[in-house]
Design an enzyme around this catalytic site. Structure first.
Site, mmCIF file in Angstrom:
data_model
loop_
_atom_site.group_PDB
_atom_site.id
_atom_site.type_symbol
_atom_site.label_atom_id
_atom_site.label_comp_id
_atom_site.label_asym_id
_atom_site.label_seq_id
_atom_site.Cartn_x
_atom_site.Cartn_y
_atom_site.Cartn_z
ATOM 1 N N HIS A 80 0.829 -1.212 0.000
ATOM 2 C CA HIS A 80 0.000 0.000 0.000
ATOM 3 C C HIS A 80 0.857 1.252 0.000
ATOM 4 C CE1 HIS A 80 0.348 0.794 4.435
ATOM 5 N NE2 HIS A 80 0.295 -0.522 4.563
ATOM 6 N N ASP A 82 0.001 4.421 1.207
ATOM 7 C CA ASP A 82 -0.158 5.411 2.267
ATOM 8 C C ASP A 82 0.587 5.011 3.532
ATOM 9 O OD1 ASP A 82 -2.003 3.241 2.542
ATOM 10 O OD2 ASP A 82 -3.171 4.406 3.979
ATOM 11 N N ASP A 141 6.151 0.857 6.743
ATOM 12 C CA ASP A 141 4.783 0.389 6.576
ATOM 13 C C ASP A 141 4.077 1.357 5.634
ATOM 14 O OD1 ASP A 141 2.200 -0.568 6.854
ATOM 15 O OD2 ASP A 141 1.917 0.241 8.874
ATOM 16 N N GLU A 175 -4.764 2.003 2.678
ATOM 17 C CA GLU A 175 -4.919 0.814 3.511
ATOM 18 C C GLU A 175 -5.141 1.199 4.967
ATOM 19 O OE1 GLU A 175 -3.402 -2.431 6.227
ATOM 20 O OE2 GLU A 175 -2.691 -0.379 5.963
ATOM 21 N N GLU A 176 -4.539 2.318 5.364
ATOM 22 C CA GLU A 176 -4.529 2.696 6.772
ATOM 23 C C GLU A 176 -5.853 3.253 7.285
ATOM 24 O OE1 GLU A 176 -2.322 1.823 8.675
ATOM 25 O OE2 GLU A 176 -0.397 1.709 7.658
ATOM 26 N N ASP A 199 3.246 -6.773 4.442
ATOM 27 C CA ASP A 199 2.700 -5.760 5.342
ATOM 28 C C ASP A 199 2.702 -6.230 6.793
ATOM 29 O OD1 ASP A 199 1.629 -3.352 6.088
ATOM 30 O OD2 ASP A 199 -0.414 -3.808 5.464
ATOM 31 N N HIS A 381 3.661 2.559 12.904
ATOM 32 C CA HIS A 381 2.809 3.655 13.392
ATOM 33 C C HIS A 381 3.451 4.431 14.537
ATOM 34 C CE1 HIS A 381 -1.135 1.649 11.741
ATOM 35 N NE2 HIS A 381 -0.108 1.532 10.909
#
Length: 409
Positions: A80, A82, A141, A175-176, A199, A381
């Site tokens: 992904h 983002d 990520d 995705e987030e 991921d 994150h």
């Protein structure tokens, strides 16, 4: 271009997902996701890949045709574009040679990646590690995944004597925030027999089980009245919601559960005495147990409606499913090829259930069974996100090895 330089180049494009835009249906939710997709498209074109499409939603699909004279399964690799919204600052990646102890991310702000808090750092003494300056996410990520996939395609386009079946690379936005890009993906345009998301975290992680996930929204409608003459008239919707919550099973909440233990997560409560809205997330690995949890909430609402004369409205929604529902068993080709690739490369597989969701959960439901392979990074994150260089290279080597194994069958 070396995979490390490629990754760091991607981190310089701020692709933080924008939740407000996403809630308004805008995709991609942040314009730089499209800019990153355009950069990847250009890189793939420079490798000589001709079958590439980029949609207005920043869904990028590239296909490298088979060079075999026999038919073998086609394989897709997904990542992904983002990054998560916990931090929105631009990433200033730096490479440090880790010699042990704490890593100073930002001397001026006195921000350290502390060995006492992140004990797995001990596994990387003597290695190069990519970190931030402590003011942003690193974005491994999922930009480590993008770098790994593009690096793999570079290998096969430059080494045309190495046999491979059809390889498809697919990059999706947002995705987030609820796997929005995967949900918007037309899987028929990918068209492979199975695939892999990249991921998850540290080297060796391999995931092919995740939550069955559902949402529950309960609306309680009370009756307003002035407190001076409320007796027999006031129906307090806040207390109705409190009663509903009190009837949920004790101990079945995120803070009390681990491994494959499911839960009800009372996530949001808003309103007043006249109207209150309660939001609950439902999570369970086992498909039948998940259905029982959803039915429990329906039955609870139905029972209380008999007491409160229809003043409870419940809406239940399935969000995504356990990937294992589509892989069926541990002998699924996608699982066997990945485990064999790990073994051939001397990487110990760390197989664990994911107490969350990823794009593969949605993609699997669309007909492409899709487990999840490590990117090599830690602390997603977080400003403490870091990526050992050896792990990044290993992730790309796994994708190469899977393609080679499929070609041999």
């Amino acid at each position: 271009m070396d995979i490390v330089d490629r990754f760091i180049g991607y981190t310089k494009i701020n692709t933080t997902t924008n939740r407000e835009n996403g809630a308004n249906g805008i995709m991609p939710s942040s314009p730089n996701q499209m800019e990153l997709a355009k950069l990847i498209k250009k890189e793939l074109e420079d490798l000589g890949i001709k079958d590439i499409s980029l949609s207005e939603k920043a869904i990028l699909i590239a296909k490298l045709p088979s060079n075999l004279d026999k038919k073998v399964p086609s394989v897709a690799f997904f990542a992904h574009l983002d990054t998560s919204a916990e931090q929105t600052n631009d990433t200033k990646a730096q490479i440090v040679k880790y010699e042990g102890g704490d890593i100073c991310l930002n001397e001026e702000l006195e921000i350290y990646l502390k060995k006492s808090e992140f004990k797995e750092l001990e596994n990387y003494i003597g290695d190069d590690i990519i970190v931030t300056d402590g003011t942003s996410l690193l974005g491994a990520d999922d930009k480590a995944a993008i770098a790994s996939i593009v690096n793999m395609l570079k290998y096969f386009t430059e080494n045309t004597d190495v046999k491979h079946g059809e390889i498809v690379a697919c990059f999706v936005p947002d995705e987030e925030q609820g796997l929005r890009g995967a949900k918007a993906l037309d899987a028929s345009k990918v068209g492979t027999d199975f695939g892999y998301c990249l991921d998850c975290c540290g080297i060796g992680e391999f995931i092919y089980e995740n939550w069955n996930a559902g949402d529950c929204v309960v609306t309680f409608t009370g009756a307003s009245a002035h407190p001076m003459n409320a007796k027999g008239k006031l129906i307090n919707s806040l207390l109705m919601a409190h009663k509903f919550i009190s009837l949920l099973p004790n101990g079945e909440a995120p803070e009390y559960t681990e491994n494959k233990e499911g839960y009800f997560w009372v996530k949001e409560l808003s309103g007043n005495s006249a109207k209150t809205v309660l939001k609950i997330d439902v999570r369970e690995f086992d498909d039948q147990k998940y259905k029982k949890r959803m039915q429990f909430l329906q039955d609870l609402a139905d029972g209380l409606n008999k007491v409160w004369n229809g003043k409870v409205d419940i809406k239940l929604n399935d969000r995504y499913e356990n990937v294992y529902n589509y892989l069926k068993n541990d002998n699924a080709p996608a699982i066997v090829y990945a485990k064999t690739a790990f073994k051939n490369l001397g990487i110990k597989p760390i197989i664990k259930p994911m107490r969350g969701g990823y794009d593969g959960a949605v993609i699997s439901a669309k007909g492409i069974p899709c487990p999840n392979i490590f990117t090599g990074a830690h602390n997603f994150h977080s400003i403490y996100e870091y990526l050992p260089v050896k792990s990044l290279r290993a992730a790309s080597e796994v994708t190469k090895e899977i393609v080679k194994l499929v070609a041999k069958d």
